[in-house]
Design an enzyme around this catalytic site. Sequence first.
Site, PDB file in Angstrom:
ATOM      1  N   ASP A  36      67.102  94.036  16.542  1.00 40.83           N
ATOM      2  CA  ASP A  36      67.285  92.487  16.681  1.00 40.83           C
ATOM      3  C   ASP A  36      68.025  92.040  15.425  1.00 40.83           C
ATOM      4  OD1 ASP A  36      65.640  92.759  14.523  1.00 40.83           O
ATOM      5  OD2 ASP A  36      63.930  91.831  15.189  1.00 40.83           O
ATOM      6  N   GLU A  38      67.901  92.265  12.192  1.00 45.85           N
ATOM      7  CA  GLU A  38      67.535  92.126  10.903  1.00 45.85           C
ATOM      8  C   GLU A  38      67.754  93.161   9.862  1.00 45.85           C
ATOM      9  OE1 GLU A  38      63.327  90.875  10.896  1.00 45.85           O
ATOM     10  OE2 GLU A  38      63.543  89.286  11.841  1.00 45.85           O
ATOM     11  N   ARG A  94      89.016  79.251   1.537  1.00 48.56           N
ATOM     12  CA  ARG A  94      89.928  78.416   1.979  1.00 48.56           C
ATOM     13  C   ARG A  94      89.503  77.230   2.956  1.00 48.56           C
ATOM     14  NH1 ARG A  94      92.256  83.233   5.558  1.00 48.56           N
ATOM     15  NH2 ARG A  94      90.098  83.814   5.551  1.00 48.56           N
ATOM     16  N   GLN A  95      88.051  77.111   2.907  1.00 49.73           N
ATOM     17  CA  GLN A  95      87.766  75.830   3.428  1.00 49.73           C
ATOM     18  C   GLN A  95      87.173  74.967   2.393  1.00 49.73           C
ATOM     19  OE1 GLN A  95      84.845  76.747   6.696  1.00 49.73           O
ATOM     20  NE2 GLN A  95      85.713  78.649   7.113  1.00 49.73           N
ATOM     21  N   LYS A 192     104.938  76.612   5.244  1.00 53.97           N
ATOM     22  CA  LYS A 192     104.282  76.859   6.128  1.00 53.97           C
ATOM     23  C   LYS A 192     103.506  75.664   7.010  1.00 53.97           C
ATOM     24  CE  LYS A 192     100.234  79.257   6.001  1.00 53.97           C
ATOM     25  NZ  LYS A 192      99.293  80.376   5.778  1.00 53.97           N
ATOM     26  N   ARG A 194     100.543  75.058   9.646  1.00 58.31           N
ATOM     27  CA  ARG A 194      99.535  75.789  10.622  1.00 58.31           C
ATOM     28  C   ARG A 194      99.217  74.807  11.485  1.00 58.31           C
ATOM     29  NH1 ARG A 194      96.569  80.183  10.662  1.00 58.31           N
ATOM     30  NH2 ARG A 194      97.089  81.037   8.493  1.00 58.31           N
ATOM     31  N   ASP A 218     101.397  87.910  -0.352  1.00 53.00           N
ATOM     32  CA  ASP A 218     100.253  86.831  -0.108  1.00 53.00           C
ATOM     33  C   ASP A 218      98.908  87.200  -0.602  1.00 53.00           C
ATOM     34  OD1 ASP A 218      99.510  84.358   0.695  1.00 53.00           O
ATOM     35  OD2 ASP A 218      99.896  84.581   2.796  1.00 53.00           O
TER      36      ASP A 218
END
Length: 297
Positions: A36, A38, A94-95, A192, A194, A218
Amino acid sequence: MHAILLYFDEESLPARRLASAAAIEAHRIACHRFPDEELRLRLPDMALPGCLVIYRSLDRPNDKLVELMLLARHAREQGVGRLVLVAPYLAYMRQDIAFSPGELVSQRLVGGFLAELFDSVITVDPHLHRIESLEQAVPVRHAITLSGAPQLAMAIAERRRDALLLGPDAESRQWVESAARTAALEYGTCIKKRHGDCDVEITLPDLVITGRRVVLLDDIASSGRTLAQAAERVLAAGADSVDVAVTHALFAGDALGVIRQAGVGEIWSTDTVGHESNTVFMAPVLAKALAGIMSEG
Ligand code: R5P
């Protein structure tokens, strides 16, 4: 302070390279995945020392964040005083803002989660775009940022002495500048835009590309679209060849095929994420940072 390093099977090579460079014992964590999904983790049958170093690169991060929570909480229960996370690739960086209303700022949330578990975090080229230091995202006592750019620069210079280094976007400038300085190479950065996960638009800088051997540098290759688009533009502008160097070789899904299709020749990466393109080993640099932390007693 006595320390040991713990690692998972799939990272045994880079983790043991680090343990050997840092002259500390390394032990494997046994991990079983139940039907499952876990997880059951098992540590070596020994008393844990005062300082525990956990090596876990956070590519494919979601399960790994749960592993870290289980490990760190268990270690604290066992009386471990100092917990160090060596995460050569640090996910969710990145967020870093809410790009649309209601979106969670994962950089801060994941950083805060790690800070609750660990005293120190060592990582390589985290994607810090809108903040200046790792500590702002991961508020721990030692938040250490290392870079793969100088080592990649040396690897590039050995193979393409006359390379023109190009960063595919504004964020890559920090790594491209550092690499260019290390190996005395010419450089530039593209622009760039996006439009989606797999939809980017690249504009080349105003440099002579015709007849050049270009190396795109990069921090991350994820979907590979950034590098593929940049490679297509560079070849269309008359470059002799285009190769790629990245710190974190995530290469998700069809990324490698897309990059090859765009005309890229060689691909070089560091071993922060295990991949066939790994050329540069980060163990000596990580070991030095670890020694700095441990010398504080
Ligand atoms: C973003 O700014 C990063 O530096 C990379 O350019 C980006 O994450 C690469 O993503 P992808 O390979 O999906 O285009």
